[in-house]
Design a protein around this motif. Sequence first.
Motif, PDB file in Angstrom:
ATOM      1  N   UNK A 150       0.858  -1.185   0.000  1.00  0.00           N
ATOM      2  CA  UNK A 150       0.000   0.000   0.000  1.00  0.00           C
ATOM      3  C   UNK A 150       0.892   1.233   0.000  1.00  0.00           C
ATOM      4  N   UNK A 151       0.488   2.241  -0.754  1.00  0.00           N
ATOM      5  CA  UNK A 151       1.265   3.481  -0.785  1.00  0.00           C
ATOM      6  C   UNK A 151       1.266   4.151   0.581  1.00  0.00           C
ATOM      7  N   UNK A 152       0.089   4.205   1.195  1.00  0.00           N
ATOM      8  CA  UNK A 152      -0.043   5.014   2.415  1.00  0.00           C
ATOM      9  C   UNK A 152      -0.594   4.201   3.587  1.00  0.00           C
ATOM     10  N   UNK A 153      -0.267   4.658   4.784  1.00  0.00           N
ATOM     11  CA  UNK A 153      -0.778   4.006   5.987  1.00  0.00           C
ATOM     12  C   UNK A 153      -2.313   4.030   6.014  1.00  0.00           C
ATOM     13  N   UNK A 154      -2.906   5.131   5.518  1.00  0.00           N
ATOM     14  CA  UNK A 154      -4.372   5.222   5.532  1.00  0.00           C
ATOM     15  C   UNK A 154      -4.996   4.124   4.660  1.00  0.00           C
ATOM     16  N   UNK A 155      -4.300   3.751   3.569  1.00  0.00           N
ATOM     17  CA  UNK A 155      -4.792   2.636   2.737  1.00  0.00           C
ATOM     18  C   UNK A 155      -4.745   1.318   3.518  1.00  0.00           C
ATOM     19  N   UNK A 156      -3.702   1.151   4.314  1.00  0.00           N
ATOM     20  CA  UNK A 156      -3.587  -0.092   5.095  1.00  0.00           C
ATOM     21  C   UNK A 156      -4.688  -0.152   6.141  1.00  0.00           C
ATOM     22  N   UNK A 157      -4.982   1.011   6.739  1.00  0.00           N
ATOM     23  CA  UNK A 157      -6.051   1.065   7.743  1.00  0.00           C
ATOM     24  C   UNK A 157      -7.390   0.655   7.126  1.00  0.00           C
TER      25      UNK A 157
END
Lengths: 255, 255
Positions: A150-157
């Motif tokens: 995932x590019x960003x932590x928010x995507x992982x969340x």
Amino acid sequence: MQRYFVKENIDGSTFTLPPEIFHHAIDVMRGKVSDKIEIVGPDQKIKLVELIAVESKSAEGKVIDISTQDPELPVEVTIVCGISKGDKVEKIVQKGTELGAKRFVLYNAARSVAKWDEKKAPKKLSRLQKIAKGAAEQSHRTVIPEVLFCQKLSDVLELTAGSDRRIVAYEESAKQGETGQLAQVLQKTKCNVNVQASSVSLTGFFGPEGGFAPDEIQALNQQQVVSVGLGPRIMRAETAPLYLLAALSFTLELE
Amino acid sequence: MQRYFVKENIDGSTFTLPPEIFHHAIDVMRGKVSDKIEIVGPDQKIKLVELIAVESKSAEGKVIDISTQDPELPVEVTIVCGISKGDKVEKIVQKGTELGAKRFVLYNAARSVAKWDEKKAPKKLSRLQKIAKGAAEQSHRTVIPEVLFCQKLSDVLELTAGSDRRIVAYEESAKQGETGQLAQVLQKTKCNVNVQASSVSLTGFFGPEGGFAPDEIQALNQQQVVSVGLGPRIMRAETAPLYLLAALSFTLELE
């Protein structure tokens, strides 16, 4: 005994060795008639196979037993980790597979020194997926963990929002002497496993070498990801996920 | 904060930086006046030091605080492992130090592919001792684990005869579904820690890549070393010691 994963389940008692394993089983390992191997398909059944005919370009096998062993952790564990330098991510995938993780999600953390872009990611993921397969065979698992980016932590969340429990290994929690959260989460997970009919899932978030940035921790905590300490010593980025998986296996598989 | 081990305890509140740390703290890390470092001597006290004068060839520090933190495992753990190929032994020493081991003992196992002789050993040990020191600094420990070498397993048995508990991670035990021994040993160890005035010790024996030979297991069991399973997955030689240390930390340091 050598274990191989195959893409399609073996049907019937005798069969032709699939091409993806012929080379290793026969050319590399010099398999000959009456040698035995283990084959696991998408059905996750461990089939004990005896070689009954070996030619230069093909071989026949016969299923002589189906194992009832289940080497999988009773919890579906996702290990989320910030991209780190060097071979750290590879080590996490290799050792994490041995220790039972079901999924790895890599992301560009605020403090990741080397970041991945969408162009670079597929090649890296394909290499990591091979490492996961090799480690799954070696550790005699029945599932190959998947490796995602995932590019960003928010995507992982977002990706892990359905997980039953989510924790983040936070150095500052450990420094402040937090010692109760991990044991609590693992005990609750154990209870869930004992009573819940459907599968139980746990996601662990880990930072890159430089650790989490404060706003990353804030974003995680806001989404009910619980900060846990992993003891009084500072672990490297590639060691902390292994601590979680070992503690989980110890709690759920040994008693 | 950077932590350094020094050979002699720091006496007094201001002092000259010992030569063994001057190069790293000043030349490499570019330490300047008012920067802070941590120094640990043989007394195992963590001294917070502020640099008060930095010259080209010497520097002065002032102790501004002494930490009461104790990052050491409450049990003295000795990790015994058979010599393995490549950098496996280095990984065991590095990660095992992060996870709190006090001592590593390497021995030529029956199935060790690469064996050490008395001539080769000192150079290898000196390298491993440096790795242990670096990992102890990085993981913020107050003790540098020692690394020893024994030619034979029987020598290791003699060396560790005084250990309160001794266990061996045996793949065959795990295969036969042994799941209770490790938890029992760790629980007993926890009780000892809680009631015993003197320090409690635990020794874990691990095989090389190819595992233990049956007569090695027999020799260990004859000396009351208990065979334990570490869960249903097969771990690599360098992963199993980390599992034990993590399970031990989880049992004794988190609750």
